[in-house]
Design an enzyme around this catalytic site. Structure first.
Site, PDB file in Angstrom:
ATOM      1  N   ARG A 154     -41.329 -24.286 119.255  1.00  0.00           N
ATOM      2  CA  ARG A 154     -40.806 -23.791 117.979  1.00  0.00           C
ATOM      3  C   ARG A 154     -39.683 -24.685 117.418  1.00  0.00           C
ATOM      4  NH1 ARG A 154     -41.507 -18.620 120.595  1.00  0.00           N
ATOM      5  NH2 ARG A 154     -43.265 -17.506 119.661  1.00  0.00           N
ATOM      6  N   LYS A 194     -39.484 -34.184 105.567  1.00  0.00           N
ATOM      7  CA  LYS A 194     -40.917 -33.878 105.466  1.00  0.00           C
ATOM      8  C   LYS A 194     -41.643 -34.488 106.661  1.00  0.00           C
ATOM      9  CE  LYS A 194     -41.810 -33.299 100.525  1.00  0.00           C
ATOM     10  NZ  LYS A 194     -42.575 -33.827  99.380  1.00  0.00           N
ATOM     11  N   GLU A 251     -41.902 -47.728  96.980  1.00  0.00           N
ATOM     12  CA  GLU A 251     -41.010 -46.566  96.975  1.00  0.00           C
ATOM     13  C   GLU A 251     -39.667 -46.901  96.323  1.00  0.00           C
ATOM     14  OE1 GLU A 251     -41.961 -43.650  97.687  1.00  0.00           O
ATOM     15  OE2 GLU A 251     -43.711 -43.864  98.999  1.00  0.00           O
ATOM     16  N   LYS A 253     -32.321 -40.685  97.492  1.00  0.00           N
ATOM     17  CA  LYS A 253     -33.248 -39.746  98.126  1.00  0.00           C
ATOM     18  C   LYS A 253     -32.484 -38.574  98.737  1.00  0.00           C
ATOM     19  CE  LYS A 253     -37.127 -38.290 100.192  1.00  0.00           C
ATOM     20  NZ  LYS A 253     -37.945 -39.040 101.148  1.00  0.00           N
ATOM     21  N   GLU A 277     -38.565 -28.592  97.543  1.00  0.00           N
ATOM     22  CA  GLU A 277     -39.375 -29.082  96.427  1.00  0.00           C
ATOM     23  C   GLU A 277     -39.748 -27.986  95.441  1.00  0.00           C
ATOM     24  OE1 GLU A 277     -43.477 -31.511  96.054  1.00  0.00           O
ATOM     25  OE2 GLU A 277     -42.065 -32.349  97.505  1.00  0.00           O
ATOM     26  N   ARG A 293     -36.883 -32.197  93.538  1.00  0.00           N
ATOM     27  CA  ARG A 293     -37.507 -33.020  94.569  1.00  0.00           C
ATOM     28  C   ARG A 293     -38.920 -33.440  94.182  1.00  0.00           C
ATOM     29  NH1 ARG A 293     -37.196 -32.565 101.197  1.00  0.00           N
ATOM     30  NH2 ARG A 293     -38.416 -34.445 101.560  1.00  0.00           N
ATOM     31  N   ASN A 295     -42.303 -37.419  93.723  1.00  0.00           N
ATOM     32  CA  ASN A 295     -43.751 -37.592  93.805  1.00  0.00           C
ATOM     33  C   ASN A 295     -44.300 -38.497  92.706  1.00  0.00           C
ATOM     34  OD1 ASN A 295     -43.994 -35.853  96.054  1.00  0.00           O
ATOM     35  ND2 ASN A 295     -43.941 -34.069  94.696  1.00  0.00           N
ATOM     36  N   HIS A 297     -47.382 -40.499  93.331  1.00  0.00           N
ATOM     37  CA  HIS A 297     -48.023 -39.977  94.529  1.00  0.00           C
ATOM     38  C   HIS A 297     -49.198 -39.038  94.234  1.00  0.00           C
ATOM     39  CE1 HIS A 297     -44.490 -41.708  96.306  1.00  0.00           C
ATOM     40  NE2 HIS A 297     -44.874 -41.361  97.518  1.00  0.00           N
ATOM     41  N   HIS A 313     -51.863 -40.551  96.466  1.00  0.00           N
ATOM     42  CA  HIS A 313     -52.360 -39.955  97.703  1.00  0.00           C
ATOM     43  C   HIS A 313     -53.881 -39.854  97.687  1.00  0.00           C
ATOM     44  CE1 HIS A 313     -48.489 -37.821  99.323  1.00  0.00           C
ATOM     45  NE2 HIS A 313     -48.587 -39.087  99.693  1.00  0.00           N
ATOM     46  N   HIS A 373     -49.968 -47.108 102.208  1.00  0.00           N
ATOM     47  CA  HIS A 373     -49.386 -46.045 101.396  1.00  0.00           C
ATOM     48  C   HIS A 373     -48.716 -46.597 100.141  1.00  0.00           C
ATOM     49  CE1 HIS A 373     -47.324 -42.327 100.370  1.00  0.00           C
ATOM     50  NE2 HIS A 373     -46.180 -42.980 100.354  1.00  0.00           N
TER      51      HIS A 373
END
Length: 328
Positions: A80, A102, A144, A193, A203, A207, A211, A214, A218, A229
């Site tokens: 956990r 993330k 990025e 960031k 997000e 946030r 993206n 992206h 993606h 990427h």
């Protein structure tokens, strides 16, 4: 870590940690996106549990974005949750993936669709590590950085909007990893960031600006995983700027400026992937809201806005423009 990074840095990092009093065990994964899978994380869970991992232990992710995502997700879920340290070795991981918490793995329906928010207690960045990164991987990381420059005006403290001019002026120095430009660029990008994540960790608002590029990027990446990427994100940013012109958020001059900045870092201009496959994967995008794909579109002279009203015909036209260009 991954097997390539392990060969270069594995023994020295293990030695440093042992000298500091830690008991260390090293696990190497196959480099590349296929390791970010249910099978990959299951293998990592088995390895941790068979060796008696305890909640007081910590996971150190030594590598690029794949290692950071995979190790971070394992750390978030085993027992956990155990502590996490990120030691990024690629530019993309330094300026983006290692910061923000993330973590996740891929699914056949798309990239990073299974994961968790799990903040690292420490992120250690050493720009000297970039000197061992293959040229293509290094070029990929600058995507990025360009993304942050485009969205800067919409981020906390972003009114300076100085990152894009900095990149335009210093691109040759940055590509050559000259100092102090490289360290300054990494530092500024990490601060941007971190400020965005601090304002909106889960997000729900700002946030989502991270993206930019992206949404389509993606889908392009997951279509066949032939592109890195950052290469896919670069194409996604080009397409988002084209969509922005069509939707009236930016003018053609601003699109050209974004395109030109991406070009300065040697990133792809065109796409050889099946566009229908890309559009199918776009429907699985995890950033959808109320069933609609959420786009981050550039605003003329800086910043971005969120839109969920982009017609699929406009997306198809932008994708078609990428497919009509040469690949580099």
């Amino acid at each position: 870590t991954d097997e390539n990074v392990a060969r270069i840095f594995g023994s020295s990092v293990v030695e440093i940690l042992r000298d500091a009093g830690f008991a260390v065990q090293l696990f190497g994964v196959t480099p590349g996106e296929p390791s970010k899978s249910v099978g990959g994380v299951s293998e990592l869970w088995d390895w941790m549990l068979e060796r008696g991992i305890e909640r007081s232990d910590l996971v150190v992710a030594l590598g690029g974005g794949v290692v950071g995502d995979l190790a971070g997700f394992a750390a978030a879920t085993v027992l956990r949750g155990v502590s996490l340290v990120q030691v990024p070795t690629t530019l993309q991981a330094m300026v983006d993936a290692s910061v923000g918490g993330k973590t996740g793995i891929n699914h056949r329906a798309g990239k990073n669709l299974i994961g968790a928010f799990h903040q690292p207690g420490v992120v250690t960045i050493d720009p000297e590590l970039l000197r061992t990164v293959p040229p293509r991987e290094l070029r990929s990381g600058w995507a990025e950085v360009v993304k942050h420059a485009v969205i800067q005006a919409s981020t906390p403290g972003g009114t300076r909007a100085d990152l894009l001019p900095f990149l335009e002026l210093n691109a040759p120095r940055l590509v050559a990893l000259e100092e102090p430009a490289t360290t300054y660029a990494i530092w500024r990008n990490v601060r941007l960031k971190a400020a965005v994540v601090e304002a909106d960790e889960r997000e729900m608002g700002q946030r989502a600006y991270l993206n930019f590029g992206h949404t389509l990027g993606h889908a392009i990446e997951a279509a066949d995983y032939a592109l890195l990427h950052g290469e896919a994100v670069a194409l996604g940013m080009r397409a988002a700027a084209t969509i922005g012109v069509a939707m009236g958020t930016c003018d053609d001059g601003w699109r050209s400026r974004i395109d030109g900045t991406i070009d300065r870092f040697g990133l792809p201009r065109g796409l050889a992937t099946d566009p229908n496959r890309v559009l199918t994967l776009l429907g699985s995008d995890k950033k959808r809201a109320a069933g609609k794909v959420r786009w981050v579109l550039p605003l003329t002279d800086g910043g971005v806005e969120l839109r969920d009203d982009v017609p699929i015909e406009v997306v198809g036209a932008a994708l078609g423009e990428l497919c009509g260009r040469s690949g580099a």
